[in-house]
Enzyme design. Structure first.
Site, PDB file in Angstrom:
ATOM      1  N   GLY A 182       0.761  -1.251  -0.089  1.00  0.00           N
ATOM      2  CA  GLY A 182      -0.184   0.080   0.049  1.00  0.00           C
ATOM      3  C   GLY A 182       0.979   1.175  -0.040  1.00  0.00           C
ATOM      4  O   GLY A 182       1.863   1.107  -0.341  1.00  0.00           O
ATOM      5  N   PHE A 183       0.157   2.433   0.353  1.00  0.00           N
ATOM      6  CA  PHE A 183       0.809   3.719   0.037  1.00  0.00           C
ATOM      7  C   PHE A 183       1.445   3.869  -1.380  1.00  0.00           C
ATOM      8  O   PHE A 183       2.494   4.051  -1.403  1.00  0.00           O
ATOM      9  CB  PHE A 183       1.963   3.910   1.426  1.00  0.00           C
ATOM     10  CG  PHE A 183       1.762   5.337   1.841  1.00  0.00           C
ATOM     11  CD1 PHE A 183       0.803   5.762   2.736  1.00  0.00           C
ATOM     12  CD2 PHE A 183       2.798   6.340   1.481  1.00  0.00           C
ATOM     13  CE1 PHE A 183       0.777   6.942   3.189  1.00  0.00           C
ATOM     14  CE2 PHE A 183       2.971   7.401   2.174  1.00  0.00           C
ATOM     15  CZ  PHE A 183       1.694   8.017   3.000  1.00  0.00           C
ATOM     16  N   LEU A 184       0.292   3.738  -1.990  1.00  0.00           N
ATOM     17  CA  LEU A 184       1.008   3.529  -3.611  1.00  0.00           C
ATOM     18  C   LEU A 184       1.725   5.011  -4.009  1.00  0.00           C
ATOM     19  O   LEU A 184       1.172   5.917  -3.771  1.00  0.00           O
ATOM     20  CB  LEU A 184      -0.274   3.296  -4.474  1.00  0.00           C
ATOM     21  CG  LEU A 184      -1.064   1.986  -3.725  1.00  0.00           C
ATOM     22  CD1 LEU A 184      -2.371   1.850  -4.784  1.00  0.00           C
ATOM     23  CD2 LEU A 184      -0.319   0.700  -3.796  1.00  0.00           C
ATOM     24  N   HIS A 185       2.658   4.372  -4.929  1.00  0.00           N
ATOM     25  CA  HIS A 185       3.321   5.603  -5.634  1.00  0.00           C
ATOM     26  C   HIS A 185       3.654   5.241  -7.186  1.00  0.00           C
ATOM     27  O   HIS A 185       3.039   4.230  -7.563  1.00  0.00           O
ATOM     28  CB  HIS A 185       4.814   6.097  -5.146  1.00  0.00           C
ATOM     29  CG  HIS A 185       5.594   4.800  -4.980  1.00  0.00           C
ATOM     30  ND1 HIS A 185       5.978   4.302  -5.847  1.00  0.00           N
ATOM     31  CD2 HIS A 185       6.081   4.077  -3.940  1.00  0.00           C
ATOM     32  CE1 HIS A 185       6.866   3.452  -5.406  1.00  0.00           C
ATOM     33  NE2 HIS A 185       6.828   3.194  -3.911  1.00  0.00           N
ATOM     34  N   GLU A 186       4.051   6.039  -7.798  1.00  0.00           N
ATOM     35  CA  GLU A 186       4.090   5.873  -9.294  1.00  0.00           C
ATOM     36  C   GLU A 186       4.974   4.542  -9.657  1.00  0.00           C
ATOM     37  O   GLU A 186       4.501   3.979 -10.732  1.00  0.00           O
ATOM     38  CB  GLU A 186       5.075   6.991 -10.031  1.00  0.00           C
ATOM     39  CG  GLU A 186       4.091   7.933 -10.803  1.00  0.00           C
ATOM     40  CD  GLU A 186       5.135   9.292 -11.155  1.00  0.00           C
ATOM     41  OE1 GLU A 186       5.282   9.352 -12.427  1.00  0.00           O
ATOM     42  OE2 GLU A 186       5.591   9.920 -10.136  1.00  0.00           O
ATOM     43  N   HIS A 189       4.458   1.562  -7.859  1.00  0.00           N
ATOM     44  CA  HIS A 189       3.478   0.598  -8.050  1.00  0.00           C
ATOM     45  C   HIS A 189       2.530   0.617  -9.253  1.00  0.00           C
ATOM     46  O   HIS A 189       2.026  -0.206  -9.779  1.00  0.00           O
ATOM     47  CB  HIS A 189       2.432   0.835  -6.774  1.00  0.00           C
ATOM     48  CG  HIS A 189       3.338   0.930  -5.548  1.00  0.00           C
ATOM     49  ND1 HIS A 189       3.454   1.956  -4.664  1.00  0.00           N
ATOM     50  CD2 HIS A 189       3.747  -0.474  -4.911  1.00  0.00           C
ATOM     51  CE1 HIS A 189       3.989   1.355  -3.419  1.00  0.00           C
ATOM     52  NE2 HIS A 189       4.510  -0.055  -3.699  1.00  0.00           N
ATOM     53  N   ASP A 232      13.744  -2.494  -6.140  1.00  0.00           N
ATOM     54  CA  ASP A 232      14.233  -3.421  -5.255  1.00  0.00           C
ATOM     55  C   ASP A 232      14.608  -4.690  -5.930  1.00  0.00           C
ATOM     56  O   ASP A 232      14.042  -5.824  -5.824  1.00  0.00           O
ATOM     57  CB  ASP A 232      13.032  -3.470  -4.401  1.00  0.00           C
ATOM     58  CG  ASP A 232      13.453  -4.282  -3.054  1.00  0.00           C
ATOM     59  OD1 ASP A 232      14.568  -5.044  -3.068  1.00  0.00           O
ATOM     60  OD2 ASP A 232      12.604  -4.444  -2.097  1.00  0.00           O
ATOM     61  N   ARG A 288      10.389   8.241  -0.755  1.00  0.00           N
ATOM     62  CA  ARG A 288      11.261   8.944   0.326  1.00  0.00           C
ATOM     63  C   ARG A 288      11.921  10.212  -0.297  1.00  0.00           C
ATOM     64  O   ARG A 288      12.601  10.926   0.689  1.00  0.00           O
ATOM     65  CB  ARG A 288      12.198   8.122   0.675  1.00  0.00           C
ATOM     66  CG  ARG A 288      11.771   6.859   1.464  1.00  0.00           C
ATOM     67  CD  ARG A 288      12.809   5.994   2.101  1.00  0.00           C
ATOM     68  NE  ARG A 288      12.055   4.784   2.910  1.00  0.00           N
ATOM     69  CZ  ARG A 288      11.819   3.681   2.308  1.00  0.00           C
ATOM     70  NH1 ARG A 288      12.336   3.545   1.029  1.00  0.00           N
ATOM     71  NH2 ARG A 288      11.201   2.677   3.037  1.00  0.00           N
TER      72      ARG A 288
END
Lengths: 282, 282
Positions: free
Chosen positions: B31-35, B37, B150, B187
Site C-alpha cells: 500500500g501507500f501507492l506511488h508511481e 506501483h 528493489d 522517500r
C-alpha cells in the site's frame, strides 16, 4: 494412463485441465506401491474427474543415515498397478527435473515434527513439505489423498496447506487392515510367523488405550499399551498420546487425539495409530 | 473495481477466473501507492485479462527494530489510485485473515539474502517469501510484477518461483525515474533542496561504475562509485557488485550483474541499482 516425466508437460496439462474445470485428485507416492496407495487412488477415482499419481523418491526427505539409493523401486510393476487402479496421469520426474539447481528457497515444518517418528528424523518433514509444495504447484490438485497410517505426515501436510493457504483439500484416508486388525504394510512380509501372529496386539492395545485415556487419563493409557506390547516379541520404540493434528501434549482444551506406537521386530519396524475424539467434557 | 477482504472470497474468485481461462496479472504491495506501483499495474493491465492488486502490510517481514505499526497506510487514497490505474480486484485482507493461527510451516529464503539491503535485515526475506507464497496460492496469478528498484527482492522472488516451481511468471519492471535520472521513491520528498539536486549522482555513478566493471574489474568500479557519492552530502551504506540474480561474488563464468548502492541522507535512505550484462568474453 499417460506417463509424464517432465515438469514442463505436467504444468501444461494441469493448466489445461484447470481451464476445462476438471476436478484433479492427486496421490503423491514414492512408488513401490501397495494396497495402502491403491486405497488412496480408489478414493480419488471415486471423487475426481482426473486422478494424478506421482512417483518420486525424494532425496530431500532422507537423512544421512537413511539410504536414498537403496530405497526399493519397481517402476514397471508400479505402472501396471497404477493403471489398473484407475490413475489417469502418472508423473514420474527424475530428481534433476524437480531440483534442477540448488534451491534458493525451501519450505520448513516448524512444528508437529519433533514427536513420534519425526523425533528420530530431523529435517525429514522439511523435505516432505518442500517436495509437496513443488508437486502441488505442478499438479494443481483440488484434492490430495494421504493415508492415516502415517498420521504424523498427514498432520504436517494439514499444517502445510493451512499455513500457506494452498488451494487444495487434504483428504485423510483410513488405514487398510488385515482381518485381524494388523495395519497393512509392505514390511509385514518381514515378520516371522510368530511375530505375524502377535502383531495385531499393537492395534488392539491402541484401541483399548484410547478408551483408557478418555476414562483414566494419559499415564494409565500409555502403561496399558506398553504392557500389552511388552508381552509380545517386539521392542517398543515409542508409545505416545498427543493432540491431533497439532501433535502437542494434550491439555484440557483438546478434543481430538492420536495414540500411536512404533514397534521394532527382528526384521521390521511397524507403526500404527488410532485417532479419536472426546465429544463431551469428562 | 471490486474490493475483496476475505481469503474465502479471493480463493473462490481466483478459482472461477482460472476456469474461465482468464490471464490473471498480480501486483502485490504494502500500500501507500506511488508511481512505481502504478507502473507495475500499467504493465499488468496491458498484458492480462484481470489485474489483481493486494495491499497487505506483512508483519512477518518487519524486524524487531522496524516499526510495523508505524508503516504508512492510506487505504482510501490507495483505493482511488488503484481503481484509476485499472486494477480489477483489490485484495486487502486483515492480518488475521492470512495468518489465522500460528503457522506450522513457513517458507525460508536460504540464499540471495545476506547481501545488499538484506545484510542488515535478518529474516526479512523469509517473511517476504512466506507472504508471497500465500498470496500466489490465493490469487493464482499467471504473471506477477515486481519493480527492479528493489532488485534484491526481485531476485529472491525469482528464486522462490524457480525453486518451488510456482506456476507463475515473474515480470521485472524497470525503475521509474525523474528526468534527471533519480529513481522515483516516496522517500524523495524527505530530501533537502541541496540533497535533491545532488541525488542523481547515485544513478550516474552506478551507470559509469557498470562500464568500469566491464573494462577494469570490480575494485576500480566500486572505488569510482564510492568516490562520486562521497563528494555529495550523503553517507554510503553500501556499494556492491554481484552476479544477478544469484547475488554472489562475481566469477569469470558470470555474465549478468548488479551494481547497487544505498545512501543515507539526513531524512531519507535511498537505494538504486543497475543490472547489466557482458555479451562477450573480455
Amino acid at each position: 494412463m499417460k506417463v509424464i516425466t517432465t515438469v514442463k508437460e505436467m504444468k501444461q496439462i494441469a493448466s489445461d485441465l484447470k481451464k476445462q474445470g476438471k476436478i484433479i485428485g492427486f496421490v503423491p507416492t514414492m512408488g513401490f506401491l501397495h494396497e495402502g496407495h491403491l486405497s488412496l487412488v480408489n478414493k480419488s477415482v471415486s471423487e475426481s474427474d482426473i486422478t494424478v499419481m506421482s512417483i518420486f523418491v525424494n532425496p530431500l526427505q532422507f537423512g544421512p543415515g537413511e539410504d536414498f539409493e537403496r530405497y526399493p523401486r519397481d517402476m514397471k510393476r508400479d505402472q501396471l498397478l497404477a493403471e489398473e487402479a484407475g490413475v489417469d496421469l502418472l508423473f514420474t520426474p527424475e530428481v534433476t527435473e524437480l531440483y534442477p539447481v540448488e534451491p534458493s528457497v525451501t519450505v520448513k515444518a516448524v512444528s508437529r515434527t519433533e514427536v513420534l517418528c519425526g523425533a528420530s528424523r530431523p529435517g525429514h518433514f522439511d523435505g516432505v513439505v518442500t517436495v509437496l509444495s513443488i508437486l502441488f504447484h505442478l499438479v494443481q490438485p483440488d484434492k490430495s489423498y494421504f493415508g492415516q497410517k502415517d498420521a504424523q505426515q498427514a498432520a504436517v501436510v494439514d499444517g502445510l496447506v493451512k499455513s500457506l493457504h494452498f488451494p487444495v483439500e487434504i483428504i485423510p484416508v483410513h488405514t487398510v487392515r488385515e482381518e485381524d486388525g494388523l495395519a497393512k504394510s509392505s514390511r509385514n512380509v518381514y515378520l516371522s510367523d510368530e511375530e505375524r501372529q502377535e502383531a495385531p496386539v499393537i492395534y488392539q492395545s491402541l484401541k483399548s488405550g484410547a478408551d483408557i485415556y478418555i476414562s483414566h487419563g494419559i499415564e494409565p493409557a500409555i502403561e496399558h499399551v506398553e504392557k500389552q506390547i511388552s508381552a509380545i516379541n517386539g521392542e517398543i520404540d515409542y508409545v505416545d498420546i498427543l493432540s491431533y493434528p497439532e501433535l502437542k501434549v494434550p491439555t484440557h482444551e483438546d478434543r481430538r487425539f492420536i495414540i500411536a506406537a512404533a514397534v521394532k521386530f527382528k526384521q521390521a519396524r511397524l507403526i500404527d495409530n488410532v485417532i479419536f475424539s472426546i465429544k463431551e467434557e469428562i
